[in-house]
Design a protein around this motif. Structure first.
Motif, PDB file in Angstrom:
ATOM      1  N   LYS A 101      58.524  36.694  45.220  1.00  0.00           N
ATOM      2  CA  LYS A 101      57.310  35.946  44.888  1.00  0.00           C
ATOM      3  C   LYS A 101      56.296  36.833  44.172  1.00  0.00           C
ATOM      4  N   LEU A 102      56.154  38.049  44.653  1.00  0.00           N
ATOM      5  CA  LEU A 102      55.224  38.976  44.014  1.00  0.00           C
ATOM      6  C   LEU A 102      55.694  39.329  42.606  1.00  0.00           C
ATOM      7  N   GLU A 103      56.979  39.544  42.445  1.00  0.00           N
ATOM      8  CA  GLU A 103      57.518  39.870  41.124  1.00  0.00           C
ATOM      9  C   GLU A 103      57.258  38.748  40.134  1.00  0.00           C
ATOM     10  N   GLU A 104      57.470  37.522  40.557  1.00  0.00           N
ATOM     11  CA  GLU A 104      57.233  36.385  39.664  1.00  0.00           C
ATOM     12  C   GLU A 104      55.758  36.282  39.288  1.00  0.00           C
ATOM     13  N   LYS A 106      54.062  37.162  35.137  1.00  0.00           N
ATOM     14  CA  LYS A 106      53.233  36.275  34.309  1.00  0.00           C
ATOM     15  C   LYS A 106      52.203  37.074  33.510  1.00  0.00           C
ATOM     16  N   TYR A 107      51.712  38.175  34.099  1.00  0.00           N
ATOM     17  CA  TYR A 107      50.727  39.010  33.413  1.00  0.00           C
ATOM     18  C   TYR A 107      51.361  39.779  32.248  1.00  0.00           C
ATOM     19  N   PHE A 108      52.677  39.911  32.265  1.00  0.00           N
ATOM     20  CA  PHE A 108      53.380  40.653  31.215  1.00  0.00           C
ATOM     21  C   PHE A 108      54.006  39.735  30.170  1.00  0.00           C
ATOM     22  N   ASP A 109      53.834  38.434  30.357  1.00  0.00           N
ATOM     23  CA  ASP A 109      54.372  37.444  29.420  1.00  0.00           C
ATOM     24  C   ASP A 109      53.279  37.086  28.419  1.00  0.00           C
ATOM     25  N   LYS A 110      53.450  37.496  27.172  1.00  0.00           N
ATOM     26  CA  LYS A 110      52.416  37.274  26.167  1.00  0.00           C
ATOM     27  C   LYS A 110      52.185  35.796  25.867  1.00  0.00           C
ATOM     28  N   ASP A 154      51.959  33.573  28.255  1.00  0.00           N
ATOM     29  CA  ASP A 154      51.328  33.004  29.451  1.00  0.00           C
ATOM     30  C   ASP A 154      49.837  33.351  29.432  1.00  0.00           C
ATOM     31  N   PRO A 155      48.962  32.388  29.766  1.00  0.00           N
ATOM     32  CA  PRO A 155      47.515  32.684  29.799  1.00  0.00           C
ATOM     33  C   PRO A 155      47.150  33.835  30.732  1.00  0.00           C
ATOM     34  N   MET A 156      47.993  34.118  31.729  1.00  0.00           N
ATOM     35  CA  MET A 156      47.704  35.214  32.655  1.00  0.00           C
ATOM     36  C   MET A 156      47.727  36.574  31.956  1.00  0.00           C
ATOM     37  N   PHE A 157      48.410  36.645  30.812  1.00  0.00           N
ATOM     38  CA  PHE A 157      48.442  37.907  30.058  1.00  0.00           C
ATOM     39  C   PHE A 157      47.016  38.340  29.678  1.00  0.00           C
ATOM     40  N   ASN A 158      46.167  37.368  29.466  1.00  0.00           N
ATOM     41  CA  ASN A 158      44.781  37.657  29.075  1.00  0.00           C
ATOM     42  C   ASN A 158      43.943  38.190  30.233  1.00  0.00           C
ATOM     43  N   LYS A 159      44.514  38.178  31.426  1.00  0.00           N
ATOM     44  CA  LYS A 159      43.810  38.689  32.607  1.00  0.00           C
ATOM     45  C   LYS A 159      44.373  40.037  33.061  1.00  0.00           C
ATOM     46  N   MET A 160      45.087  40.719  32.182  1.00  0.00           N
ATOM     47  CA  MET A 160      45.563  42.066  32.485  1.00  0.00           C
ATOM     48  C   MET A 160      44.682  43.066  31.743  1.00  0.00           C
ATOM     49  N   GLN A 161      44.080  43.981  32.488  1.00  0.00           N
ATOM     50  CA  GLN A 161      43.156  44.946  31.909  1.00  0.00           C
ATOM     51  C   GLN A 161      43.765  46.347  31.946  1.00  0.00           C
ATOM     52  N   TYR A 162      43.790  47.018  30.804  1.00  0.00           N
ATOM     53  CA  TYR A 162      44.316  48.378  30.741  1.00  0.00           C
ATOM     54  C   TYR A 162      43.285  49.387  31.256  1.00  0.00           C
ATOM     55  N   ARG A 163      43.772  50.302  32.080  1.00  0.00           N
ATOM     56  CA  ARG A 163      42.969  51.411  32.570  1.00  0.00           C
ATOM     57  C   ARG A 163      43.810  52.687  32.499  1.00  0.00           C
ATOM     58  N   GLY A 164      43.189  53.806  32.788  1.00  0.00           N
ATOM     59  CA  GLY A 164      43.897  55.077  32.718  1.00  0.00           C
ATOM     60  C   GLY A 164      43.828  55.848  34.015  1.00  0.00           C
ATOM     61  N   ALA A 165      44.847  56.665  34.263  1.00  0.00           N
ATOM     62  CA  ALA A 165      44.862  57.581  35.414  1.00  0.00           C
ATOM     63  C   ALA A 165      45.514  58.878  34.944  1.00  0.00           C
ATOM     64  N   TYR A 225      44.865  44.583  41.939  1.00  0.00           N
ATOM     65  CA  TYR A 225      44.142  43.376  41.561  1.00  0.00           C
ATOM     66  C   TYR A 225      42.659  43.620  41.759  1.00  0.00           C
ATOM     67  N   ASP A 226      41.875  43.435  40.714  1.00  0.00           N
ATOM     68  CA  ASP A 226      40.426  43.610  40.768  1.00  0.00           C
ATOM     69  C   ASP A 226      39.796  42.231  40.946  1.00  0.00           C
ATOM     70  N   LYS A 227      39.431  41.918  42.190  1.00  0.00           N
ATOM     71  CA  LYS A 227      38.913  40.583  42.467  1.00  0.00           C
ATOM     72  C   LYS A 227      37.523  40.365  41.872  1.00  0.00           C
ATOM     73  N   THR A 228      36.788  41.439  41.616  1.00  0.00           N
ATOM     74  CA  THR A 228      35.455  41.294  41.023  1.00  0.00           C
ATOM     75  C   THR A 228      35.543  40.782  39.590  1.00  0.00           C
ATOM     76  N   GLN A 229      36.645  41.127  38.917  1.00  0.00           N
ATOM     77  CA  GLN A 229      36.828  40.667  37.538  1.00  0.00           C
ATOM     78  C   GLN A 229      37.939  39.625  37.414  1.00  0.00           C
ATOM     79  N   ASP A 230      38.628  39.361  38.540  1.00  0.00           N
ATOM     80  CA  ASP A 230      39.768  38.444  38.540  1.00  0.00           C
ATOM     81  C   ASP A 230      40.799  38.877  37.486  1.00  0.00           C
ATOM     82  N   LYS A 231      41.167  40.164  37.553  1.00  0.00           N
ATOM     83  CA  LYS A 231      42.126  40.704  36.599  1.00  0.00           C
ATOM     84  C   LYS A 231      43.124  41.623  37.295  1.00  0.00           C
ATOM     85  N   LEU A 232      44.304  41.714  36.711  1.00  0.00           N
ATOM     86  CA  LEU A 232      45.274  42.707  37.143  1.00  0.00           C
ATOM     87  C   LEU A 232      44.978  43.986  36.378  1.00  0.00           C
ATOM     88  N   ALA A 233      44.582  45.025  37.099  1.00  0.00           N
ATOM     89  CA  ALA A 233      44.268  46.305  36.467  1.00  0.00           C
ATOM     90  C   ALA A 233      45.548  47.128  36.374  1.00  0.00           C
TER      91      ALA A 233
END
Length: 312
Positions: A213-216, A220-224, A226-237, A151-159
């Motif tokens: 609780k964490l799984e639920e 939400k970030y993987f549910d297209k 749900d508005p939370m989907f818009n807070k998932m940011q793709y990155r690479g490793a 979780y990137d709190k600076t951007q409020d997104k799930l990276a």
């Protein structure tokens, strides 16, 4: 809360690799991109010999945590506590090793090494355990090489970090192949035919963090829808492993001297990475972490990994 819950998924002490890998440099920005490069090489023993086999044996101890869902490991832990017997751990160890292929050209050694590097150095946990979904242990899992998240709190997104591992004899080929594969997951914004669509659905349907609780919250970030989907940011490793001729014969040079020799090569590797990233449209705008690991022999790494995990 989400940040702390994800951090609790990190495994290990955090310093387990220092006996096996020496840092050349860390968090070096690749010019004209958002990529960061990290370079480590295999430690030398007291006689100046690279500890490749010891390193591989260490990696092989991670097969269980890499391959087995957290809920199954939790059940084994409970059994151990109640019956004072580690037998369930032994069963899971056999199950984990049985999921790996015996194919000579396997890339699974690189995949588990990437998992270890992301956890150890970036402190980002694995979100999704893909190995149990293989329908045939003698086949590779078709999809991304790893999925980690923070979780990137600076951007409020799930990276969400898409992992890609390439270990080749030639460094330029490894770099080219790596970003050719990674860009498939980064560039497409969505849709039914997007390369990442299958992996996203598998994560949503098979998420196992041993924490309801964490799984639920994550789902939400993987549910297209749900508005939370818009807070998932793709990155690479990425892991880029390759042959390096700087490793010495026994009793010639020490670790510090080898580090100096490898450091002279790093700038050229970084230029190759920049060139390859810039080749792909908009890939330079994505946050990407790249681990460079020169080996005495990429082929020997692959062979020895197969020996270390073989139960077949």
């Amino acid at each position: 809360m989400l940040e702390a819950a994800l951090q609790n998924l990190i495994r290990g002490k955090g310093d387990e690799l220092t006996a096996y890998l020496e840092e050349v440099n860390f968090n070096v920005t690749i010019p004209n991109t958002k990529a960061k490069a990290h370079c480590h090489f295999v430690q030398l023993d007291g006689n100046g010999r690279p500890r490749v086999n010891d390193f591989i044996n260490f990696i092989s101890t991670k097969t269980l945590e890499y391959s087995i869902p957290r809920s199954e490991i939790a059940k084994a832990k409970k059994f151990h506590a109640e019956h004072n017997s580690p037998s369930k751990y032994s069963e899971l160890e056999l199950k984990a090793k049985g999921l790996f292929t015996n194919l000579k050209k396997t890339g699974e050694g690189g995949e588990i090494l990437l998992y270890v590097l992301i956890q150890e150095f970036l402190k980002i946990p694995q979100l999704f355990c893909k190995m149990p979904l293989k329908t045939n242990p003698e086949m590779h899992y078709h999809g991304v090489d790893g999925i980690h998240a923070e979780y990137d709190k600076t951007q409020d997104k799930l990276a969400l970090y898409w992992g890609e591992s390439k270990i080749y004899k030639n460094v330029d080929q490894a770099i080219t192949s790596c970003f050719k594969s990674l860009k498939e997951y980064m560039q497409t914004a969505g849709g039914a035919t997007a390369p990442q669509e299958r992996d996203l659905q598998l994560v949503k349907d098979n998420l196992d963090l041993n924490d309801d609780k964490l799984e639920e919250a994550i789902k939400k970030y993987f549910d297209k829808g749900d508005p939370m989907f818009n807070k998932m940011q793709y990155r690479g490793a990425c892991l880029i492993g390759f042959d390096c001729d700087k490793y010495p014969t026994p009793n010639q040079i020490n670790t510090s001297q080898l580090k100096a020799l490898i450091l002279k090569e790093v700038a050229a590797w970084h230029k190759g990475i920049e060139k390859e990233i810039k080749k792909h449209v908009h890939l330079d705008t994505f946050i990407i972490h790249i681990f460079l690991v020169p080996f005495p022999s990429a082929e020997d790494f692959r062979k020895e990994f197969l020996k270390a995990i073989s139960i077949k």
